[in-house]
Motif scaffolding. Sequence first.
Motif, PDB file in Angstrom:
ATOM      1  N   ILE B 202      -3.812  33.108  65.805  1.00 55.44           N
ATOM      2  CA  ILE B 202      -4.468  31.818  66.044  1.00 55.44           C
ATOM      3  C   ILE B 202      -4.534  31.076  64.715  1.00 55.44           C
ATOM      4  O   ILE B 202      -5.023  31.619  63.717  1.00 55.44           O
ATOM      5  N   ALA B 203      -4.027  29.841  64.691  1.00 60.56           N
ATOM      6  CA  ALA B 203      -4.084  29.042  63.466  1.00 60.56           C
ATOM      7  C   ALA B 203      -5.457  28.399  63.336  1.00 60.56           C
ATOM      8  O   ALA B 203      -5.955  27.793  64.284  1.00 60.56           O
ATOM      9  N   VAL B 204      -6.059  28.572  62.161  1.00 53.03           N
ATOM     10  CA  VAL B 204      -7.384  27.989  61.915  1.00 53.03           C
ATOM     11  C   VAL B 204      -7.389  27.281  60.567  1.00 53.03           C
ATOM     12  O   VAL B 204      -6.508  27.490  59.733  1.00 53.03           O
ATOM     13  N   GLU B 205      -8.383  26.456  60.352  1.00 57.91           N
ATOM     14  CA  GLU B 205      -8.542  25.806  59.058  1.00 57.91           C
ATOM     15  C   GLU B 205      -8.946  26.834  58.010  1.00 57.91           C
ATOM     16  O   GLU B 205      -9.555  27.850  58.335  1.00 57.91           O
ATOM     17  N   SER B 206      -8.645  26.536  56.771  1.00 55.66           N
ATOM     18  CA  SER B 206      -9.079  27.416  55.689  1.00 55.66           C
ATOM     19  C   SER B 206      -9.645  26.559  54.563  1.00 55.66           C
ATOM     20  O   SER B 206      -8.937  25.710  54.040  1.00 55.66           O
ATOM     21  N   PRO B 207     -10.915  26.687  54.217  1.00 57.34           N
ATOM     22  CA  PRO B 207     -11.885  27.616  54.791  1.00 57.34           C
ATOM     23  C   PRO B 207     -12.313  27.198  56.192  1.00 57.34           C
ATOM     24  O   PRO B 207     -12.192  26.031  56.554  1.00 57.34           O
ATOM     25  N   THR B 208     -12.829  28.156  56.948  1.00 57.66           N
ATOM     26  CA  THR B 208     -13.390  27.825  58.256  1.00 57.66           C
ATOM     27  C   THR B 208     -14.682  28.594  58.437  1.00 57.66           C
ATOM     28  O   THR B 208     -14.965  29.526  57.683  1.00 57.66           O
ATOM     29  N   PHE B 209     -15.465  28.226  59.446  1.00 62.62           N
ATOM     30  CA  PHE B 209     -16.781  28.864  59.527  1.00 62.62           C
ATOM     31  C   PHE B 209     -16.652  30.291  60.049  1.00 62.62           C
ATOM     32  O   PHE B 209     -15.825  30.593  60.895  1.00 62.62           O
ATOM     33  N   TYR B 210     -17.469  31.158  59.481  1.00 59.78           N
ATOM     34  CA  TYR B 210     -17.304  32.587  59.751  1.00 59.78           C
ATOM     35  C   TYR B 210     -17.460  32.929  61.219  1.00 59.78           C
ATOM     36  O   TYR B 210     -16.887  33.899  61.704  1.00 59.78           O
ATOM     37  N   GLY B 211     -18.224  32.118  61.943  1.00 58.76           N
ATOM     38  CA  GLY B 211     -18.387  32.369  63.374  1.00 58.76           C
ATOM     39  C   GLY B 211     -17.039  32.471  64.068  1.00 58.76           C
ATOM     40  O   GLY B 211     -16.805  33.363  64.883  1.00 58.76           O
ATOM     41  N   LEU B 212     -16.143  31.580  63.713  1.00 57.72           N
ATOM     42  CA  LEU B 212     -14.826  31.583  64.344  1.00 57.72           C
ATOM     43  C   LEU B 212     -14.022  32.818  63.939  1.00 57.72           C
ATOM     44  O   LEU B 212     -13.387  33.460  64.770  1.00 57.72           O
ATOM     45  N   SER B 218     -13.463  39.896  66.887  1.00 57.52           N
ATOM     46  CA  SER B 218     -14.041  40.653  67.998  1.00 57.52           C
ATOM     47  C   SER B 218     -13.111  40.635  69.208  1.00 57.52           C
ATOM     48  O   SER B 218     -13.166  41.539  70.039  1.00 57.52           O
ATOM     49  N   LEU B 219     -12.250  39.622  69.314  1.00 54.01           N
ATOM     50  CA  LEU B 219     -11.291  39.576  70.421  1.00 54.01           C
ATOM     51  C   LEU B 219      -9.959  40.218  70.042  1.00 54.01           C
ATOM     52  O   LEU B 219      -9.011  40.207  70.817  1.00 54.01           O
ATOM     53  N   GLY B 220      -9.892  40.756  68.843  1.00 51.46           N
ATOM     54  CA  GLY B 220      -8.659  41.413  68.409  1.00 51.46           C
ATOM     55  C   GLY B 220      -7.545  40.430  68.081  1.00 51.46           C
ATOM     56  O   GLY B 220      -6.373  40.800  68.026  1.00 51.46           O
ATOM     57  N   MET B 221      -7.897  39.154  67.859  1.00 52.01           N
ATOM     58  CA  MET B 221      -6.872  38.163  67.512  1.00 52.01           C
ATOM     59  C   MET B 221      -6.808  37.991  65.999  1.00 52.01           C
ATOM     60  O   MET B 221      -7.730  38.365  65.290  1.00 52.01           O
ATOM     61  N   LYS B 222      -5.703  37.416  65.530  1.00 55.83           N
ATOM     62  CA  LYS B 222      -5.512  37.313  64.090  1.00 55.83           C
ATOM     63  C   LYS B 222      -5.560  35.871  63.632  1.00 55.83           C
ATOM     64  O   LYS B 222      -4.907  35.011  64.200  1.00 55.83           O
ATOM     65  N   ALA B 223      -6.335  35.621  62.563  1.00 56.53           N
ATOM     66  CA  ALA B 223      -6.471  34.264  62.050  1.00 56.53           C
ATOM     67  C   ALA B 223      -5.349  33.972  61.076  1.00 56.53           C
ATOM     68  O   ALA B 223      -5.105  34.740  60.147  1.00 56.53           O
ATOM     69  N   LEU B 224      -4.655  32.870  61.287  1.00 57.98           N
ATOM     70  CA  LEU B 224      -3.686  32.390  60.320  1.00 57.98           C
ATOM     71  C   LEU B 224      -4.331  31.180  59.659  1.00 57.98           C
ATOM     72  O   LEU B 224      -4.538  30.147  60.303  1.00 57.98           O
ATOM     73  N   GLU B 225      -4.654  31.304  58.383  1.00 55.69           N
ATOM     74  CA  GLU B 225      -5.443  30.258  57.740  1.00 55.69           C
ATOM     75  C   GLU B 225      -4.559  29.168  57.165  1.00 55.69           C
ATOM     76  O   GLU B 225      -3.698  29.432  56.335  1.00 55.69           O
ATOM     77  N   ILE B 226      -4.802  27.956  57.593  1.00 52.61           N
ATOM     78  CA  ILE B 226      -3.991  26.799  57.196  1.00 52.61           C
ATOM     79  C   ILE B 226      -4.781  25.987  56.163  1.00 52.61           C
ATOM     80  O   ILE B 226      -5.945  25.654  56.409  1.00 52.61           O
ATOM     81  N   PRO B 227      -4.142  25.653  55.033  1.00 58.60           N
ATOM     82  CA  PRO B 227      -4.850  24.868  54.012  1.00 58.60           C
ATOM     83  C   PRO B 227      -5.466  23.599  54.603  1.00 58.60           C
ATOM     84  O   PRO B 227      -4.864  22.953  55.445  1.00 58.60           O
ATOM     85  N   GLY B 437     -19.465  31.743  49.907  1.00 55.31           N
ATOM     86  CA  GLY B 437     -18.128  31.297  50.289  1.00 55.31           C
ATOM     87  C   GLY B 437     -17.243  32.388  50.854  1.00 55.31           C
ATOM     88  O   GLY B 437     -16.334  32.119  51.641  1.00 55.31           O
ATOM     89  N   LEU B 438     -17.513  33.626  50.496  1.00 60.74           N
ATOM     90  CA  LEU B 438     -16.651  34.710  50.968  1.00 60.74           C
ATOM     91  C   LEU B 438     -16.675  34.855  52.476  1.00 60.74           C
ATOM     92  O   LEU B 438     -15.826  35.527  53.061  1.00 60.74           O
ATOM     93  N   LEU B 439     -17.666  34.231  53.140  1.00 60.17           N
ATOM     94  CA  LEU B 439     -17.728  34.313  54.600  1.00 60.17           C
ATOM     95  C   LEU B 439     -16.715  33.398  55.278  1.00 60.17           C
ATOM     96  O   LEU B 439     -16.484  33.515  56.472  1.00 60.17           O
ATOM     97  N   TYR B 440     -16.138  32.486  54.521  1.00 59.90           N
ATOM     98  CA  TYR B 440     -15.400  31.401  55.159  1.00 59.90           C
ATOM     99  C   TYR B 440     -13.887  31.596  55.182  1.00 59.90           C
ATOM    100  O   TYR B 440     -13.146  30.676  55.444  1.00 59.90           O
ATOM    101  N   SER B 441     -13.477  32.826  54.859  1.00 61.55           N
ATOM    102  CA  SER B 441     -12.041  33.114  54.878  1.00 61.55           C
ATOM    103  C   SER B 441     -11.852  34.617  54.916  1.00 61.55           C
ATOM    104  O   SER B 441     -12.700  35.375  54.441  1.00 61.55           O
TER     105      SER B 441
END
Lengths: 485, 485
Positions: B202-212, B218-227, B437-441
């Motif tokens: 799943i492509a997400v913003e980086s940084p993004t909020f830790y909730g996401l 928790s769903l076993g999906m992988k975050a791809l962090e986009i600048p 900040g370490l929570l956001y990526s």
Amino acid sequence: MQAPTLYRQLAEHYLSAIRHGTLATGDRMPSVRKLMQLHEVSLSTALQMCRYLEAEGWLEARPRSGYFVRQPRRIRLAPALEPKPATVIDPAQFVGIHERVSSIIAQGQRPVKINLARATGAPDLYPHKQLRQLASSLLRQYPLLLTKAISPGGNRDLKSALAKRALDVGISTSADEVIVTNGCIEALNLALRAVAHAGDVIAVESPTFYGLLQVLESLGMKALEIPTSPSTGISLEALELAMQTYDNIKAVVVVPHLQNPLGSIMPDSHKQRLVTLCEAKNIPLIEDDSYSALANGDKIPTAAKHWDQTGNVIYCASLHKILAPGLRLGWMLGGRWQARISMFKYAQTRYNEELSQLIAATFLQSSSYDRHLRKLRTTLTQQREKMAEGIATYFPEGTRLTMPDGGVSVWVEMPPQVSSRAVFDAALRQDILVSPGLLYSNSNRFDHFLRLNCGTHYSHELEEALGVLGRIVLDLARIKKVASA
Amino acid sequence: MQAPTLYRQLAEHYLSAIRHGTLATGDRMPSVRKLMQLHEVSLSTALQMCRYLEAEGWLEARPRSGYFVRQPRRIRLAPALEPKPATVIDPAQFVGIHERVSSIIAQGQRPVKINLARATGAPDLYPHKQLRQLASSLLRQYPLLLTKAISPGGNRDLKSALAKRALDVGISTSADEVIVTNGCIEALNLALRAVAHAGDVIAVESPTFYGLLQVLESLGMKALEIPTSPSTGISLEALELAMQTYDNIKAVVVVPHLQNPLGSIMPDSHKQRLVTLCEAKNIPLIEDDSYSALANGDKIPTAAKHWDQTGNVIYCASLHKILAPGLRLGWMLGGRWQARISMFKYAQTRYNEELSQLIAATFLQSSSYDRHLRKLRTTLTQQREKMAEGIATYFPEGTRLTMPDGGVSVWVEMPPQVSSRAVFDAALRQDILVSPGLLYSNSNRFDHFLRLNCGTHYSHELEEALGVLGRIVLDLARIKKVASA
Ligand SMILES: Cc1ncc(COP(=O)(O)O)c(C=O)c1O
Ligand SMILES: Cc1ncc(COP(=O)(O)O)c(C=O)c1O
């Protein structure tokens, strides 16, 4: 809560004698004069009592001879059948219960005159006035309750109150371990997600409540349906065999007390064996204890979790059916998966709203809760019996019926050629909602069953609705017979 | 809601002139006498206004010369940096954000003196009195609200009110399509489960909020962090490149307005391009619009969903941050996955409690809601500015700061050698909670950042806390420099 009037107390006394067989069908009741002497009551109280029991169908008046104990009609209905032998096990099925459920649920979402599809009691069976007063006074006491951030980890008072109440079912735990959820349904989701993944097989009772089948399907898990007895619950022999046959069972989910829809209650020895079996096979046991507080008698049944020594049992429960159907409050103990489940809960929905938690906490801490439960159990017992009478009166021969020792529903087996879907459709056209048996299994095995709610005051309207249902069933039974003749 | 007093209205007028540069730093304010003439106000009103702006840091009084416009300190802080060029893309990472988050969250769960970790405003920034009154009057109006079964499908009034409010962000929908959820977090869970499975990227913003990040893990999906740019949001070039590089991206999640933690707002042209891009690549776009109502100005930004022609955008939003942090109310529009999402919601938590929904519905239907939002935005703007002043005063040189056009937080970049974990620990020892900040990526890229809440009235205590934080950061910066020298 007012105390029952004198004549009602007396009636309960005789009812209990009738239920236990001390007074058998055809027996003559003590005369009114005798009743007055025996119980030191007035003539009017003695008469009121007899008339009340007559109106309720337990006595009949014979001219000049007095009152006689009458056989309730439901005795004429055969009890629910035991399941087929333990060797018969369905393979894991995955037929899309979602679609079935969706279409039934969608149709049931418009208001109807008579709703017999619910799994809760009528609103006035719950302490609405006290809860409302609590709500108002809590809002005064904590003026920022609705706009301040919710306290992390769930409300402390509620967690303590639940931990204390857990003692009643034989579980000793602490507030810290209680995870408050959005109803038992969220607890089941979290438990399953904690121990299994998409593609895994989960052993469940058969029949079981559609909510569970739906959760499994939505998580991509497969239900393995284990034969379940209307009296003693899941068949342990069948379950053990299944565990030998399938090596990918990742959890067992049971409702040991007042199973939905059967109403069965597992004997303590069964619960203990079940816990030991799962433990030995290293398969997590998920216990759904949503209804136990509605079981007859003053002692709530002991939870399977009581016998858990190693944290292999995840305990899920709810206040939704026993305290307030308007609150979405469930709770769970995560056993070995506690940390994982806490985190999943946080990631899934954060913590529950504070106001509801505080309302429940305050009420649970008071003795009003015990009084409420006692009254609710008594009322439900009366209503189940009346429903059973009505069903016995209006449904065709060959109908079978469970008479569970508690709870809000009965489970009706209609003649085998009658489709519950057809009954559902025909009933809805007459503004009556029923819960068709096809929802309770991925197989077609329960297609000729209905779950009927007993949570509503048995009124003239309700009796009429049973008359309508009876005719629908009768007609469908005849048409099918002709068609197949 | 009372109208602002005359001197505050006048102050707003001059503040706006200062913000827009009509009055520049060093400019002399009109004299008090002149102010009286110009605005037809009394001497005391003119004086009150000047003293107020002086107290707020916008004017300084020079003896015998009058009031002069002052440069806010925060101007001295460099703005947040743009992300590295679009070519730099992290591989999908899965380092166990759960553990990080758990440990931080667990520590943050005890009460602290100063909580700067929240993503909501203080309780009194929300209409607590009106909501409380609504609650009490609804309980009187519907006496069985707490004990009757919840109306299926979510409360109709709330769904209508939300559908109407959706027009404000350029979405035309109907009550039927609104799915009410337990906060935006449940909406995100449902959206992701509807379009992707365990193992998917799943492509997400980086940084993004830790909730996401937590939901994904928790769903076993992988975050791809986009600048992602602190001013214009996710880099569309980087996203497009990612889509070319990875063929298993199953969804894109963005917070187009007041992104958490950056505060960025995507220009309309970007949102439109993003919708078109996802559409062309057949990748579902999940829009998280939790904060847009907190954006400065009277026009709420237009949702990306506005440009959606084919149902490829799932829109998620929340009342939690804008109406009442004590209510767990979010909502969503499921686009092409509407039926699937409705069913998942039902299977996951059933429907939300009725009382909260009715409270929100009633308030949203009234003009009080608009007044509340206007006031909230103004208050937050003032508080953000004061926080920025405080940070500029106490934090060491080299600190960078976002000044978002709305919302409840600022995002602070500390000197690169300062670990946000160390700041978190040291601050907590002094009873101050910050969001590291370490929570956001999933990477370590934002380890020297802090997200600081601006939702609390800027008090002397808060200023002191910023002083403490500043010293902590300064000390850590020095130690590290020495150590590496
Ligand atoms: C056995 C069982 N478990 C769980 C649930 C769901 O309970 P709740 O309403 O607390 O989510 C039900 C509701 O019908 C049920 O019958
Ligand atoms: C961007 C974003 N989305 C969603 C959420 C969760 O919102 P809710 O509290 O409505 O579940 C948050 C909360 O911090 C957030 O910042």
